[in-house]
Design an enzyme around this catalytic site. Structure first.
Site, short mmCIF file in Angstrom:
data_model
loop_
_atom_site.label_atom_id
_atom_site.label_comp_id
_atom_site.label_asym_id
_atom_site.label_seq_id
_atom_site.Cartn_x
_atom_site.Cartn_y
_atom_site.Cartn_z
CB CYS A 55 42.62 33.04 42.18
SG CYS A 55 44.01 32.22 43.23
CB CYS A 79 35.44 46.29 43.50
SG CYS A 79 33.71 46.33 44.38
#
Length: 103
Positions: A55, A79
């Protein structure tokens, strides 16, 4: 439906629901992310060379990006660990601009 996927740890918007696709890998897969949603770093663990995604806001591990598999037009497969994201109904609070990680 309308919405986006956000970082479960900090709620940072990461992926639009339109970017999600069925890759058959058993993990949520996306072919593009919001601008400044994820950070990339080289992951050489387990004797492999992969691109780890975290993130952009809180640095939480999200998964890996794979390039060159030709699943979609963007030629990217993010993924993502399903436990690291949360689906949020409605529109993204800041930007809807999406980008590819490869240049």
């Amino acid at each position: 439906g309308a919405g986006h996927f956000a970082c479960r740890a900090c709620k940072n918007p990461l992926y639009s629901s339109a970017a999600k696709f069925a890759s058959g890998c058993g993990w949520p897969a996306f072919d593009r992310c919001y601008t400044k949603a994820v950070r990339l770093s080289l992951d050489t663990s387990h004797g492999l060379r992969r691109l780890e995604i975290t993130c952009f806001n809180c640095n939480a591990h999200l998964g890996h990006v794979f390039l060159g598999e030709k699943y979609t037009e963007t030629d990217e497969r993010h993924c993502v660990n399903s436990l690291s994201i949360k689906f949020m109904k409605g529109h993204v609070p800041h930007t809807s601009e999406e980008a590819l990680v490869k240049k």
